[in-house]
Design a protein around this motif. Sequence first.
Motif, PDB file in Angstrom:
ATOM      1  N   PRO A  82      41.632 -12.257  18.343  1.00 30.24           N
ATOM      2  CA  PRO A  82      42.604 -11.221  18.711  1.00 30.24           C
ATOM      3  C   PRO A  82      41.876  -9.940  19.126  1.00 30.24           C
ATOM      4  CG  PRO A  82      42.482 -11.435  16.325  1.00 30.24           C
ATOM      5  CD  PRO A  82      41.627 -12.537  16.906  1.00 30.24           C
ATOM      6  N   GLY A  83      42.577  -9.056  19.782  1.00 28.72           N
ATOM      7  CA  GLY A  83      41.985  -7.813  20.258  1.00 28.72           C
ATOM      8  C   GLY A  83      41.454  -6.915  19.171  1.00 28.72           C
ATOM      9  N   THR A  84      41.883  -7.108  17.937  1.00 30.68           N
ATOM     10  CA  THR A  84      41.399  -6.290  16.821  1.00 30.68           C
ATOM     11  C   THR A  84      39.989  -6.662  16.390  1.00 30.68           C
ATOM     12  OG1 THR A  84      42.481  -7.802  15.281  1.00 30.68           O
ATOM     13  CG2 THR A  84      43.707  -5.803  15.912  1.00 30.68           C
ATOM     14  N   VAL A  85      39.485  -7.771  16.899  1.00 29.29           N
ATOM     15  CA  VAL A  85      38.125  -8.214  16.590  1.00 29.29           C
ATOM     16  C   VAL A  85      37.195  -7.679  17.671  1.00 29.29           C
ATOM     17  CG1 VAL A  85      36.620 -10.240  16.394  1.00 29.29           C
ATOM     18  CG2 VAL A  85      38.867 -10.247  15.306  1.00 29.29           C
ATOM     19  N   ASP A  86      36.152  -6.961  17.257  1.00 32.11           N
ATOM     20  CA  ASP A  86      35.231  -6.332  18.198  1.00 32.11           C
ATOM     21  C   ASP A  86      34.106  -7.248  18.648  1.00 32.11           C
ATOM     22  OD1 ASP A  86      36.281  -3.521  18.193  1.00 32.11           O
ATOM     23  OD2 ASP A  86      35.986  -3.840  16.046  1.00 32.11           O
ATOM     24  N   GLY A  87      33.847  -8.292  17.872  1.00 30.53           N
ATOM     25  CA  GLY A  87      32.772  -9.209  18.213  1.00 30.53           C
ATOM     26  C   GLY A  87      32.800 -10.421  17.310  1.00 30.53           C
ATOM     27  N   ALA A  88      31.826 -11.293  17.521  1.00 34.06           N
ATOM     28  CA  ALA A  88      31.733 -12.512  16.723  1.00 34.06           C
ATOM     29  C   ALA A  88      30.273 -12.832  16.478  1.00 34.06           C
ATOM     30  CB  ALA A  88      32.413 -13.674  17.444  1.00 34.06           C
ATOM     31  N   ALA A  89      30.027 -13.528  15.381  1.00 34.25           N
ATOM     32  CA  ALA A  89      28.680 -13.977  15.050  1.00 34.25           C
ATOM     33  C   ALA A  89      28.739 -15.427  14.589  1.00 34.25           C
ATOM     34  CB  ALA A  89      28.061 -13.099  13.964  1.00 34.25           C
ATOM     35  N   GLY A 130      25.032 -12.645  17.295  1.00 30.90           N
ATOM     36  CA  GLY A 130      26.241 -11.840  17.340  1.00 30.90           C
ATOM     37  C   GLY A 130      26.421 -11.222  18.707  1.00 30.90           C
ATOM     38  N   VAL A 131      27.677 -11.126  19.133  1.00 30.50           N
ATOM     39  CA  VAL A 131      28.003 -10.544  20.436  1.00 30.50           C
ATOM     40  C   VAL A 131      29.240  -9.668  20.268  1.00 30.50           C
ATOM     41  CG1 VAL A 131      28.622 -11.017  22.845  1.00 30.50           C
ATOM     42  CG2 VAL A 131      27.115 -12.595  21.622  1.00 30.50           C
ATOM     43  N   LEU A 132      29.204  -8.506  20.902  1.00 33.57           N
ATOM     44  CA  LEU A 132      30.363  -7.616  20.921  1.00 33.57           C
ATOM     45  C   LEU A 132      31.105  -7.765  22.246  1.00 33.57           C
ATOM     46  CD1 LEU A 132      28.873  -4.323  19.408  1.00 33.57           C
ATOM     47  CD2 LEU A 132      30.227  -6.096  18.257  1.00 33.57           C
ATOM     48  N   ARG A 133      32.360  -7.375  22.262  1.00 36.62           N
ATOM     49  CA  ARG A 133      33.140  -7.424  23.503  1.00 36.62           C
ATOM     50  C   ARG A 133      32.483  -6.590  24.601  1.00 36.62           C
ATOM     51  NH1 ARG A 133      37.957 -10.015  22.973  1.00 36.62           N
ATOM     52  NH2 ARG A 133      38.770 -10.177  20.854  1.00 36.62           N
TER      53      ARG A 133
END
Length: 171
Positions: A82-89, A130-133
């Motif tokens: 969702p848009g509330t997530v700034d990134g993923a790892a 990890g990657v950010l939007r």
Amino acid sequence: MAFAVHEVEQHVAAAGWDGPVRVFALVATGRALAAEPALAHQLPPAVVALARQDPHHLTSVEQEGLPAADDLEGMLGGLSWPGTVDGAAVVVERVVLPPAAEESMPADPASALDYLMGHPDRQDVRLAVGVLRSGESWCAVRTRAHDDDASVAGAADLVPGLVEAVAATLR
């Protein structure tokens, strides 16, 4: 970003080797605290203090109950945020060989696996990516042979294919 990825890798390292793939949402801590003030009571006070000083501080949230997949690519292909997530790892363990040893690997998958697992130069590695939007990325790599926090290598592009695969989950 680098701090968040190293923190995730250290968290996974605390559980030891031979673990499953683990996935984390990365959320701007300050924004999360503003949206949900009660969260301040669930986070360590040091994290809350850091978030108040650093608007780029990230909190990782491990994802459980991931969709079943036959491989890492399939699992990542089934993720969206969702848009509330700034990134993923993502944290995954792999076995690697020096390039010269890879050239001698048999083409047959069963023989290749035997070759890989029995090769004297093989290295077990844990990759945290990890990657950010925004496109910013960081990778942390720990080897089983040098299994201590001080020996974890890090850079933005150590594992470009995995960086791209994680980035695709944010689109």
